[in-house]
Scaffold this motif. Structure first.
Motif, PDB file in Angstrom:
ATOM      1  N   ILE A   1       0.843  -1.189   0.000  1.00 42.60           N
ATOM      2  CA  ILE A   1       0.000   0.000   0.000  1.00 42.60           C
ATOM      3  C   ILE A   1       0.880   1.241   0.000  1.00 42.60           C
ATOM      4  O   ILE A   1       1.829   1.344   0.781  1.00 42.60           O
ATOM      5  CB  ILE A   1      -0.932   0.020   1.234  1.00 42.60           C
ATOM      6  CG1 ILE A   1      -1.929  -1.146   1.167  1.00 42.60           C
ATOM      7  CG2 ILE A   1      -1.673   1.356   1.331  1.00 42.60           C
ATOM      8  CD1 ILE A   1      -2.732  -1.336   2.433  1.00 42.60           C
ATOM      9  N   GLU A   2       0.565   2.173  -0.887  1.00 45.75           N
ATOM     10  CA  GLU A   2       1.245   3.457  -0.890  1.00 45.75           C
ATOM     11  C   GLU A   2       0.267   4.518  -0.400  1.00 45.75           C
ATOM     12  O   GLU A   2      -0.869   4.596  -0.878  1.00 45.75           O
ATOM     13  CB  GLU A   2       1.748   3.819  -2.294  1.00 45.75           C
ATOM     14  CG  GLU A   2       2.980   3.041  -2.701  1.00 45.75           C
ATOM     15  CD  GLU A   2       3.617   3.564  -3.986  1.00 45.75           C
ATOM     16  OE1 GLU A   2       3.058   4.491  -4.606  1.00 45.75           O
ATOM     17  OE2 GLU A   2       4.670   3.032  -4.367  1.00 45.75           O
ATOM     18  N   ILE A   3       0.726   5.332   0.566  1.00 47.87           N
ATOM     19  CA  ILE A   3      -0.160   6.317   1.173  1.00 47.87           C
ATOM     20  C   ILE A   3       0.549   7.665   1.267  1.00 47.87           C
ATOM     21  O   ILE A   3       1.760   7.731   1.515  1.00 47.87           O
ATOM     22  CB  ILE A   3      -0.603   5.826   2.585  1.00 47.87           C
ATOM     23  CG1 ILE A   3      -1.567   6.826   3.221  1.00 47.87           C
ATOM     24  CG2 ILE A   3       0.588   5.554   3.495  1.00 47.87           C
ATOM     25  CD1 ILE A   3      -2.184   6.309   4.523  1.00 47.87           C
ATOM     26  N   SER A   4      -0.203   8.749   1.025  1.00 49.14           N
ATOM     27  CA  SER A   4       0.337  10.096   1.220  1.00 49.14           C
ATOM     28  C   SER A   4      -0.676  10.921   2.003  1.00 49.14           C
ATOM     29  O   SER A   4      -1.881  10.710   1.892  1.00 49.14           O
ATOM     30  CB  SER A   4       0.643  10.760  -0.124  1.00 49.14           C
ATOM     31  OG  SER A   4      -0.536  11.025  -0.837  1.00 49.14           O
ATOM     32  N   PHE A   5      -0.165  11.856   2.806  1.00 45.35           N
ATOM     33  CA  PHE A   5      -1.036  12.655   3.668  1.00 45.35           C
ATOM     34  C   PHE A   5      -0.310  13.946   4.049  1.00 45.35           C
ATOM     35  O   PHE A   5       0.915  14.054   3.910  1.00 45.35           O
ATOM     36  CB  PHE A   5      -1.412  11.870   4.938  1.00 45.35           C
ATOM     37  CG  PHE A   5      -0.237  11.250   5.640  1.00 45.35           C
ATOM     38  CD1 PHE A   5       0.490  11.962   6.587  1.00 45.35           C
ATOM     39  CD2 PHE A   5       0.164   9.952   5.334  1.00 45.35           C
ATOM     40  CE1 PHE A   5       1.586  11.396   7.231  1.00 45.35           C
ATOM     41  CE2 PHE A   5       1.264   9.381   5.969  1.00 45.35           C
ATOM     42  CZ  PHE A   5       1.978  10.105   6.926  1.00 45.35           C
ATOM     43  N   ASN A   6      -1.085  14.922   4.526  1.00 48.97           N
ATOM     44  CA  ASN A   6      -0.493  16.158   5.025  1.00 48.97           C
ATOM     45  C   ASN A   6       0.327  15.856   6.278  1.00 48.97           C
ATOM     46  O   ASN A   6      -0.109  15.086   7.142  1.00 48.97           O
ATOM     47  CB  ASN A   6      -1.579  17.187   5.350  1.00 48.97           C
ATOM     48  CG  ASN A   6      -2.304  17.661   4.110  1.00 48.97           C
ATOM     49  OD1 ASN A   6      -1.716  17.743   3.033  1.00 48.97           O
ATOM     50  ND2 ASN A   6      -3.588  17.955   4.243  1.00 48.97           N
TER      51      ASN A   6
END
Length: 353
Positions: free
Chosen positions: A14-19
Motif C-alpha cells: 500500500i502506498e499512502i500520502s497525507f499532510n
C-alpha cells in the motif's frame, strides 16, 4: 486529517500520502516494513489487515473508502485510455492527435462516471459544462467532440448516426503577423548559432514548429535550394523554400555543432529538440528585441505567407509551400496583407488636406 491518496500496488503493498503531522508520521513508522519513498513523497506499507486497521483508525473509514474508490476509478480510466490510445496509434494518427484525443477522453470520463455507456444527453451536458463553466474556446470544444466521436463511434462501434452533435461554428480570426522590421529585430538579438538557424528556417520556409524540430540532415537539399518536409500534417510530404541567408547560417551551425541524424538534436542526440524548447527560444528573443506583442513562434509562419503575398507571389504557390489542403485556408492571408490596403487613399486625408 489530511489523507491525500491510498493506492494498492500490484504486489499487494500500500502506498499512502497525507499532510504532514508529527504524530501520524510516528505511528506510520511504527508499522513493521514501512518505508518512505522521497521521489514520490509517499509511504510504502505492507498490505495486511493490521496496516488497513491502523490507517482506518487514523483517517476514518469514510475518507479511506472515498480515496480507494477514486483510485480504482482512475485506474479503470487509465486502462481504458491506454486501449483507446493503442487504437488511435494503429490507425496512423499523429502523436499530437493521439495525445489530444486521449486527454479529452480522460477528462470526460472523470466528469461522467458512466462513460462506458454512450449517453448523448450526458455528452451534451459535458460540452455545455466546458463552454459555460470552464469557458473553453471553440477549438477546444471541437477537439473534445472529435475525441468523443472517435471513442464512441470508432472504438466502441456505436452507429455514427446516434452521435448527432454538430461542431460549433468556427471563430473567424485573422492570422497574427510580424513586420519584416520586427522579424529582423528578433533575429538580430539571437547570438546562439543553433537558435538563430532554427528561427531563420522557421520564418524563411514557413514551417510549423513541429516540422522544424523534426528535420533531418538529409531533408536539406542545398543544391536545389529546397527543404523536404516529410509526413507532416495530414500525412503529406512537400517541399518548401531554402533561403540563401538561411543556408549560410545552417552551414555555420553545422560546422560548429556537427549534428548526426536530427538537424536540431536535443540533449539526447538520438532525439530531436522538443517543441517547447524552440518556443522558449523565440519567446526570449522577442523579449530581448523589445517586441511588445504577445507573439508565438507560429506567427513566423503567418508572416512568411503574408510577406510572400505582399511581394506578389501567386496564392497557389503559397498554398503549396505551406502545405494547405484547401486554398480557402491560404486565402485568409489576403485579409492581413497591407499591399492592397496601402493603395487606398483614406477619405480623412482628402478632407484635412
Amino acid at each position: 486529517m489530511g489523507l491525500k491518496s491510498v493506492i494498492r500496488k500490484p504486489d499487494g503493498q500500500i502506498e499512502i500520502s497525507f499532510n504532514y503531522e508529527k504524530d501520524i508520521v510516528r505511528r506510520i513508522k511504527s508499522i513493521s516494513g514501512s518505508r518512505w519513498i522521497p521521489e514520490r513523497k509517499v509511504w510504502c506499507l505492507p498490505g495486511n489487515k493490521d496496516t488497513l486497521e491502523l490507517i482506518t483508525s487514523m483517517f476514518g473509514q469514510k475518507s479511506l473508502d472515498t480515496l480507494v474508490k477514486d483510485s480504482l476509478e482512475k485506474a479503470y480510466i487509465d486502462s481504458e485510455a491506454k486501449r483507446l490510445r493503442d487504437e488511435i496509434r494503429i490507425r496512423g494518427f499523429s502523436n499530437k492527435t493521439i495525445k489530444s484525443y486521449t486527454l479529452h477522453f480522460k477528462r470526460y470520463a472523470l466528469h461522467n462516471s458512466d462513460y462506458l455507456q454512450f449517453n448523448l444527453e450526458k455528452v451534451k451536458e459535458y460540452l455545455l459544462h466546458l463552454r459555460d463553466v470552464k469557458e473553453c474556446s471553440v477549438s477546444y470544444l471541437t477537439q473534445s467532440i472529435s475525441a468523443l466521436k472517435f471513442y464512441y463511434c470508432q472504438y466502441k462501434r456505436i452507429p455514427k448516426m446516434n452521435f448527432y452533435i454538430e461542431f460549433p461554428r468556427k471563430e473567424k480570426k485573422l492570422p497574427n503577423v510580424l513586420s519584416k522590421t520586427e522579424i529582423n529585430k528578433i533575429l538580430s538579438v539571437v547570438t546562439n548559432l543553433k537558435h538563430r538557424a532554427m528561427l531563420m528556417l522557421t520564418y524563411s520556409a514557413g514551417l510549423r514548429v513541429s516540422e522544424v524540430v523534426s528535420l533531418k540532415i538529409n531533408d536539406i537539399d542545398s543544391d536545389r535550394k529546397v527543404i523536404h518536409i516529410r509526413q507532416s500534417k495530414d500525412h503529406k510530404d512537400r517541399i518548401t523554400l531554402l533561403s540563401d541567408k538561411a543556408l549560410t547560417e545552417l552551414r555555420k551551425y553545422y560546422k560548429q555543432y556537427r549534428p548526426k541524424k536530427w538537424l536540431f538534436p536535443g540533449a539526447d542526440p538520438n532525439k530531436h529538440l522538443s517543441v517547447r524548447s524552440i518556443q522558449k527560444v523565440f519567446s526570449e528573443a522577442c523579449k530581448k528585441a523589445g517586441i511588445e506583442k504577445e507573439a508565438t513562434i507560429h506567427w513566423l509562419r503567418h508572416s512568411f505567407a503574408t510577406h510572400l503575398l505582399e511581394s506578389g507571389v501567386d496564392l497557389r504557390y503559397i498554398q503549396e509551400l505551406l502545405g494547405h489542403q484547401s486554398s480557402k485556408t491560404t486565402e485568409i492571408y489576403t485579409h492581413v496583407s497591407s499591399s492592397s490596403l496601402s493603395k487606398i487613399k483614406n477619405p480623412l486625408d482628402d478632407i484635412i488636406g
